[in-house]
Design a protein around this motif. Sequence first.
Motif, short mmCIF file in Angstrom:
data_model
loop_
_atom_site.label_atom_id
_atom_site.label_comp_id
_atom_site.label_asym_id
_atom_site.label_seq_id
_atom_site.Cartn_x
_atom_site.Cartn_y
_atom_site.Cartn_z
N GLY A 130 53.97 8.36 -54.41
CA GLY A 130 52.57 8.08 -54.76
C GLY A 130 52.47 7.07 -55.89
O GLY A 130 51.88 6.00 -55.73
N CYS A 154 42.89 14.34 -54.69
CA CYS A 154 44.34 14.52 -54.61
C CYS A 154 44.68 16.03 -54.60
O CYS A 154 44.07 16.81 -55.33
N ASP A 161 47.06 17.48 -55.88
CA ASP A 161 47.64 17.94 -57.15
C ASP A 161 46.63 18.77 -57.95
O ASP A 161 47.00 19.67 -58.70
N GLN A 170 51.25 19.01 -50.23
CA GLN A 170 50.21 18.41 -51.06
C GLN A 170 49.70 17.13 -50.42
O GLN A 170 50.48 16.27 -50.00
N TRP A 221 44.54 12.06 -61.88
CA TRP A 221 44.87 11.92 -60.46
C TRP A 221 43.65 11.37 -59.71
O TRP A 221 42.50 11.53 -60.15
N CYS A 222 43.89 10.79 -58.53
CA CYS A 222 42.79 10.26 -57.73
C CYS A 222 41.89 11.42 -57.30
O CYS A 222 42.41 12.49 -56.97
N CYS A 226 48.32 13.54 -50.43
CA CYS A 226 48.07 12.32 -51.20
C CYS A 226 47.03 11.56 -50.39
O CYS A 226 47.37 10.95 -49.37
N ASN A 227 45.80 11.67 -50.83
CA ASN A 227 44.74 11.13 -49.97
C ASN A 227 44.63 9.61 -50.07
O ASN A 227 43.82 9.01 -49.39
N ILE A 228 45.47 9.00 -50.89
CA ILE A 228 45.45 7.54 -50.97
C ILE A 228 46.53 6.93 -50.08
O ILE A 228 46.26 6.06 -49.28
N PHE A 229 47.76 7.43 -50.19
CA PHE A 229 48.84 6.78 -49.46
C PHE A 229 49.35 7.56 -48.26
O PHE A 229 50.14 7.04 -47.48
N CYS A 259 53.30 10.84 -59.73
CA CYS A 259 51.95 11.36 -59.98
C CYS A 259 52.04 12.84 -60.34
O CYS A 259 51.49 13.31 -61.34
S1 SF4 Z 1 48.37 8.29 -55.45
FE1 SF4 Z 1 48.34 10.10 -54.16
S2 SF4 Z 1 49.61 11.60 -55.23
FE2 SF4 Z 1 49.06 9.99 -56.67
S3 SF4 Z 1 47.25 10.77 -57.69
FE3 SF4 Z 1 46.57 9.45 -56.02
S4 SF4 Z 1 46.28 10.87 -54.34
FE4 SF4 Z 1 47.50 11.94 -55.82
#
Ligand code: SF4
Length: 956
Positions: free
Chosen positions: A748, A643, A645, A821, A639-640, A823-826, A674
């Motif tokens: 994600g 994240c 998760d 949760q 995972w990023c 999702c720190n990217i999207f 993810c």
């Molecule tokens: S895209 Fe979002 S949900 Fe998927 S691993 Fe990265 S941070 Fe987590």
Amino acid sequence: MPADLTMDNELTTLESVVIRFCGDSGDGMQLTGGQFTDTSALFGNDFATFPDFPAEIRAPKGTTFGVSGFQIQFSSQDIYTPGDRVNAMVAMNPAGFKVNIDDVEPGGIVIVNEDEFTKGNLSKCGYLDGYNPLEDPEIEHRYALIKVPMSRLTKESLAESGMGAKDINRCRNMFALGIVYWLYERPIDNTKDYLTKKFSGKKNLPEIAKINIQALEAGYYFGETAEIFPSRYRVPPAKQEPGIYRQISGNEATVLGLVTASQKASKPIVYASYPITPASNIIHGLSHLKRFGIKTIQSEDEIAAVCTAIGASFAGDIGVTGTSGPGLALKGEAIGLALMLEIPLVVVDVQRAGPATGMPTKTEQADLLQAMYGRHCESPVIVVAPRSPADCFNMAIEAVRLSTKYMCPVIYLSDGYIANGAEPWKVPDVNSIPEIKVLHPSKDQYEDSEFFPYERDPETLARAWAIPGTEGLEHRVGSLEKEDKTGNVSYGPDNHDKMVRLRAEKVKRAANSIPLLEVNGEEQGDTLVLGWGGTYGTITTAVQLIRARGHQVSSAHLQYLNPMPSNTEQVLRSFKKIVIPEINLGQLSMLIRSQFLIETHGINIVKGQPFKVDTLVERIMELPIYTAKDFTTDQDVRWCPGCGDYAALAAVRKVLPKIGRKKEDFVFVSGIGCAARFPYYVETYGMHSIHGRALAVATGVKCANPNLEVCVVSGDGDLLSIGGNHTIHTMRRNVDITIILLNNKIYGLTKGQYSPTSETGKITPTSPAGSIDFPVNPIALAVAAGCTFIARSLDVDMQNLDNIIQRGMAHRGTAFIEVYQDCNIFNHKAWFYASQKDTNPENTVMLEHGKPLIYGTDRDKGIRFNNGRPEKVTIGQDGISENDLIIHDETDPILASMYSKMAYPEFPEPMGILYADPSKPTYNQLLHDQIEHAQADGRGMDLQSLITGNKSWTVE
Ligand code: SF4
Ligand SMILES: Cc1ncc(C[n+]2csc(CCOP(=O)(O)OP(=O)(O)O)c2C)c(N)n1
Ligand SMILES: [Mg+2]
């Protein structure tokens, strides 16, 4: 590290911490641990301590057998033991390190005085030539090793003091304590006051006090400035009932109990004793209490001591003698005398490991049979046993009360563990402690009748305690058999038979004045864990853990061993299996089997150490002990970074060891996304299936083998879009599966498209003008589908996650857990309105069954009903009090429905267990029942007739 509740860069808040200080006997470890305990007590933590030291006063320096240790668990919760696994260790020398390192948990903090790890010291404690554990990469990898040149730094900090090297060197322990005070955010003033007082007064060594204080401060500032610790740790104060508290060890409580009993009986105590570890500090303590009329006598041996106590009782004081196992053996004949004389006598036995001199500073529970039967002929006595350090106070009073009421010896079985261990104690109001009624007859009571020394009270069978100096009641007692009533010498066979039975019956009747045996947990069921004496804390903690995993195990603890409470047999017969943990080879088991003809299962360890909670859990459940590490696979987690998760995975790995199932009995199933990578990272059986179908697959797994613990972890797209149909049907069927929804309100894995939980207007690659979908409300969906367990948590709230996953897995039926949760990217910060330190108290309300809905930074806000609708209110405004608020009832489906509609910003969002209904049967159980029923029916079971059918024909 132990469970962390919250963490920022520099401060981690923990629920409990176990620290062990260790070093040479001369390193002042007991004093250091004692000071840490005092400070933690004043700070308001609950705590339990375990001092563990060698019998030798100063064993050869640097050897492993000369290591002295002091362990304390301090906590913001109620605790009962000094803890199993050590979270942080302070080792003052290599020997201390070597003896204790294996008890430190992986990742635990190990602070060492590296100056002591010299070639000579390393070889003294048996390390191979050329080996230094501080340079071992495996050790560095396994622990958070902090090497501090404590000897040098102490010396440098005191260089100006003008004191000699020896005095300066002795301050190293205060330097170490200073570091630990800094690390755990403890104030240092209490120890400064202690040192000032200790070296003032008669000793008048203010210079020594000064350098110790300087070393303490130097250690504290070293912690602050050295930047070698990843974090500081905070253990908040425990919630305690209001009142005055002090810390107390078992022997101190025995002293206070005896003095209180003496005051309550309005009679002096004569305490005669011969020094023996670990009982000696009872006479030390009592010797200072002459102002309360306590008469202490250091006798020439144990037999003299008991005889002196008997003489004192004959003369009208309360005779008490104190010893340990070997001394109890010597007192046997004289206890027989007290029994024959039928006068009060309390014999304190602080049990230690033996026989003979054995391991005098180590604990054991092996004098039970000696207390019961270790005398010549038929000689029953009352036997009581305190269960904790503070309980020694109550049971010492009980020993005196029973001895004076029934005119017979009472043996009081403490042990080294509770005698030396300490805990906080709410000081009782002495006025609330009942008087001990002691009556001595006088001549005028016998104006119309004759006085007989062995005439008995018809109820208790106790004889009257007429004492020398009373005019007109002169009589003689002795060790020869008495004639009933008159007390004259008698060799009559029938009389002897009668007297033997009367003395036994008198002890039995004491059951009428002792409390009933209480059961902790259900009053009937499969397993009862029965303990006695000092194992109470460990048994209670172990049983609590097992119960938290959803197993119905109850416990009961005997403080009265002879006679046992009158309901003992009834309690035991209410359970199928009786498990008895004892630090002996099965002495209580033997008593229970012989008295009640009930089978028992003993857990018996005799190592001179108290039980470990984990060992008991494992042995009671017959399960292996796991840690989070056992549920960690060798796969790289992909995972990023950052994240949410990760937090969910950490929580699950932490909870699984507590579920009470074997590793091979768990199955994790996921869809695609993810979140759905989850099964790869948990060391159990698992299946990463296809998009949306996890619950259909999991239903198959559970129906094939209902004994498996099946858990589905997947994302919002997976469980609510493509798999939404299966979510509804799994819930309405009540299949026994735990569903963890990692809801990040986004797709994600496929790079940020809106998901079924995304808010309307959400701009994503597939909704550049804003999503026109209205989001699904997962909790409302679960309520509508008839889900029988519904809970919610933030990914960062480890404590709540821990609790709801444990409860969810224990629940029989579909358990649905929604995790907010990030999702720190999207979709970064999607939940920040609820998850941040400043937003969380105002925008969430933690539900607790039976408690009002209170929230807010100052906990001054709540939710009440207004015309059948929830309404936010401020406590204290417009006459509103806590009593006006809604009380959470997790069994109420109407409340669950209301919670599902309480959403930010109109309401704080409910967290915790919203709903739990264990009464609905599960799909897998019903399926199993139908098969069983059909098979029991027997009709149509013949395979040949099945395949032949009823429209077949025969060709000849
Ligand atoms: S895209 Fe979002 S949900 Fe998927 S691993 Fe990265 S941070 Fe987590
Ligand atoms: C039949 C099918 N359709 C589409 C996909 C592509 N797909 C993979 S994961 C995913 C969305 C996952 O979102 P979510 O369940 O929220 O998980 P997250 O990645 O957010 O944790 C989609 C549409 C697929 N694998 N299979
Ligand atoms: Mg998602």
